[in-house]
Design a protein around this motif. Sequence first.
Motif, PDB file in Angstrom:
ATOM      1  N   PRO A  49      -2.394 -13.157   3.693  1.00 47.03           N
ATOM      2  CA  PRO A  49      -3.466 -12.426   4.383  1.00 47.03           C
ATOM      3  C   PRO A  49      -2.980 -11.176   5.089  1.00 47.03           C
ATOM      4  N   LEU A  50      -1.689 -11.117   5.438  1.00 44.90           N
ATOM      5  CA  LEU A  50      -1.176  -9.935   6.120  1.00 44.90           C
ATOM      6  C   LEU A  50      -1.293  -8.695   5.240  1.00 44.90           C
ATOM      7  N   ARG A  51      -1.352  -8.892   3.934  1.00 47.48           N
ATOM      8  CA  ARG A  51      -1.403  -7.758   3.016  1.00 47.48           C
ATOM      9  C   ARG A  51      -2.674  -6.927   3.171  1.00 47.48           C
ATOM     10  N   VAL A  52      -3.717  -7.521   3.682  1.00 56.03           N
ATOM     11  CA  VAL A  52      -4.939  -6.752   3.957  1.00 56.03           C
ATOM     12  C   VAL A  52      -4.642  -5.649   4.962  1.00 56.03           C
ATOM     13  N   LEU A  53      -3.994  -6.009   6.064  1.00 54.73           N
ATOM     14  CA  LEU A  53      -3.680  -5.026   7.100  1.00 54.73           C
ATOM     15  C   LEU A  53      -2.576  -4.080   6.652  1.00 54.73           C
ATOM     16  N   ARG A  54      -1.684  -4.571   5.804  1.00 53.56           N
ATOM     17  CA  ARG A  54      -0.676  -3.670   5.240  1.00 53.56           C
ATOM     18  C   ARG A  54      -1.336  -2.608   4.359  1.00 53.56           C
ATOM     19  N   ALA A  55      -2.354  -2.988   3.627  1.00 54.60           N
ATOM     20  CA  ALA A  55      -3.089  -2.017   2.813  1.00 54.60           C
ATOM     21  C   ALA A  55      -3.707  -0.940   3.705  1.00 54.60           C
ATOM     22  N   VAL A  56      -4.246  -1.352   4.829  1.00 58.01           N
ATOM     23  CA  VAL A  56      -4.885  -0.417   5.759  1.00 58.01           C
ATOM     24  C   VAL A  56      -3.869   0.588   6.300  1.00 58.01           C
ATOM     25  N   GLN A  57      -2.719   0.094   6.764  1.00 57.19           N
ATOM     26  CA  GLN A  57      -1.764   1.026   7.368  1.00 57.19           C
ATOM     27  C   GLN A  57      -1.032   1.868   6.325  1.00 57.19           C
ATOM     28  N   PHE A  58      -0.781   1.315   5.121  1.00 57.01           N
ATOM     29  CA  PHE A  58      -0.150   2.121   4.075  1.00 57.01           C
ATOM     30  C   PHE A  58      -1.092   3.226   3.593  1.00 57.01           C
ATOM     31  N   ALA A  59      -2.369   2.911   3.454  1.00 59.75           N
ATOM     32  CA  ALA A  59      -3.333   3.931   3.032  1.00 59.75           C
ATOM     33  C   ALA A  59      -3.365   5.094   4.012  1.00 59.75           C
ATOM     34  N   ALA A  60      -3.287   4.772   5.303  1.00 65.32           N
ATOM     35  CA  ALA A  60      -3.315   5.826   6.316  1.00 65.32           C
ATOM     36  C   ALA A  60      -2.004   6.602   6.360  1.00 65.32           C
ATOM     37  N   ARG A  61      -0.883   5.892   6.345  1.00 64.15           N
ATOM     38  CA  ARG A  61       0.415   6.555   6.491  1.00 64.15           C
ATOM     39  C   ARG A  61       0.715   7.511   5.346  1.00 64.15           C
ATOM     40  N   TYR A  62       0.321   7.113   4.123  1.00 64.74           N
ATOM     41  CA  TYR A  62       0.643   7.929   2.953  1.00 64.74           C
ATOM     42  C   TYR A  62      -0.600   8.596   2.353  1.00 64.74           C
ATOM     43  N   GLU A  63      -1.716   8.468   3.070  1.00 69.88           N
ATOM     44  CA  GLU A  63      -2.976   9.102   2.675  1.00 69.88           C
ATOM     45  C   GLU A  63      -3.324   8.771   1.226  1.00 69.88           C
ATOM     46  N   LEU A  64      -3.421   7.463   0.968  1.00 70.66           N
ATOM     47  CA  LEU A  64      -3.689   6.936  -0.362  1.00 70.66           C
ATOM     48  C   LEU A  64      -5.127   6.437  -0.453  1.00 70.66           C
ATOM     49  N   THR A  65      -5.649   6.459  -1.657  1.00 70.13           N
ATOM     50  CA  THR A  65      -6.961   5.887  -1.927  1.00 70.13           C
ATOM     51  C   THR A  65      -6.783   4.489  -2.497  1.00 70.13           C
ATOM     52  N   CYS A  66      -7.433   3.528  -1.900  1.00 67.39           N
ATOM     53  CA  CYS A  66      -7.350   2.136  -2.342  1.00 67.39           C
ATOM     54  C   CYS A  66      -8.133   1.963  -3.638  1.00 67.39           C
ATOM     55  N   ASP A  67      -7.492   1.467  -4.705  1.00 70.77           N
ATOM     56  CA  ASP A  67      -8.208   1.325  -5.965  1.00 70.77           C
ATOM     57  C   ASP A  67      -9.236   0.188  -5.872  1.00 70.77           C
ATOM     58  N   HIS A  68     -10.191   0.177  -6.775  1.00 66.46           N
ATOM     59  CA  HIS A  68     -11.345  -0.725  -6.675  1.00 66.46           C
ATOM     60  C   HIS A  68     -10.928  -2.191  -6.715  1.00 66.46           C
ATOM     61  N   GLN A  69      -9.974  -2.503  -7.560  1.00 70.08           N
ATOM     62  CA  GLN A  69      -9.549  -3.903  -7.650  1.00 70.08           C
ATOM     63  C   GLN A  69      -8.958  -4.379  -6.329  1.00 70.08           C
ATOM     64  N   LEU A  70      -8.095  -3.561  -5.736  1.00 70.47           N
ATOM     65  CA  LEU A  70      -7.480  -3.924  -4.464  1.00 70.47           C
ATOM     66  C   LEU A  70      -8.529  -4.001  -3.361  1.00 70.47           C
ATOM     67  N   LEU A  71      -9.460  -3.058  -3.356  1.00 67.76           N
ATOM     68  CA  LEU A  71     -10.518  -3.073  -2.350  1.00 67.76           C
ATOM     69  C   LEU A  71     -11.336  -4.357  -2.441  1.00 67.76           C
TER      70      LEU A  71
END
Length: 458
Positions: free
Chosen positions: A162-184
């Motif tokens: 479950p921690l990976r949800v919050l990791r996705a949030v902070q990685f998207a912000a830090r590297y200015e990435l767009t979360c792909d639909h499957q991951l979202l």
Amino acid sequence: MTITLSSALVQLFKHLSEHGIKPILVGGFVRDTFTGHPTHDLDIELYGVTSIESLETLLRPFGKLNLVGKSFGVLKLSYGGYSIDFSPPRSESKSGFGHKGFEMEWFSELDFTTAARRRDFTINAIGYDPLTDTLLDPFNGCEDLKHQRLRCVDPETFIDDPLRVLRAVQFAARYELTCDHQLLDLCHNMIAKGALDELPKERIFEELKKLLLLSAHPSIGMKLLREMGGLSFFSPLEKLELTPQDTASHPEGSVWIHTLMTLDVMASMRQGENRADMALMLAALLHDIGKPDTTIDPDGMLNAPKHAEEGVEIAQKWLDRITEDKALISRVLPLIRYHGWPRKLYRAQANESEILRLSTLVNIHDLIILAEADFFGRDFNTPKPEHFEAGEWLYERANALGVLHHPPAPLVMGRDLIKLGLKPSVEFKSILEAAFEAQLNQEFFTHEEAIQWVVTNL
């Protein structure tokens, strides 16, 4: 792609190779080389290790080992200016509740692709073989970085942690990435099933810290969290979007939009001291948390009276849910309570006594920074001001009074009362409080004048 390595690292890798061990650089160091974010933290997977004990023997000549992670197959070494984690390749399988509920097996001869499959995102599954100068990218993480995409490595195993949800949030912000639909979709479903409830507050707070301290635009992560359906977990942040503001002072729209803009402005003002920056970032996130419960619309003009006062209790409950750091919380709450005071005092052209009194309630230097982020974290109906005049005015006066960073030291102390012939008693406290109040009112300015005031007013 060649990664330039220091001579110290080259020496270390050569030593390992001579003893039949192949080192592979993995994770953040490789990723950050691509993105231009230099780091001195290295994760190295070691292929060909026969035992942790033999690895200890090989590494000891290079410095003192930290064995805290030894039971998990991890050895830590500070060497050549780097903080290095050594571990064997491994696979993981979910065996219990929460982000720690995994069984791990060591496979020293595991191939890199299989070992990398356990990682969360493709950008973290890139490896580099320093002995052959070979990039290892079985899941196309480099291509995702190039196109600023955030994808998971394996949808089936991603949901185990479950921690990976919050990791996705902070990685998207830090590297200015767009979360792909499957991951979202994966993250949305995980949140809906209560995955975040499995996480201890310490782990939640660590990911929040990375979001707030390491990203130029934290709003990217907060928007993604909302898109995932995660704001309700951080309630009452979800109310901000539903709370309108008066368009005369906030043409940007809702409190949510203003809060995100304020966060990004505050991120641009970080000073590089983590505790101070974290207090200010949290204050920016929560400074208007009281508006949803206080916003009224008399005569068609939106207003939120006492939202700062009401917001303190709401913010305290919010912070208590994510951290045990009481000192940090006590630093954040006064900033929320008084965030509007720099403009308030400036409009009133407050006297020195009011500024002195404010310094006893909040760190004025930090308050000015928050107030400036609040001021510029919005759109303007007129040309955007070049300066935050209220902040400059308060800074100059607080600095001249010597109270920019802390309140004035009391001019009258208990020892002074004893010298005057008074015996310590319960009355000391009230006498000292009255003297300090008189000092804030500028009824005296020196120690001698203070003593005379006490003598006169006893």
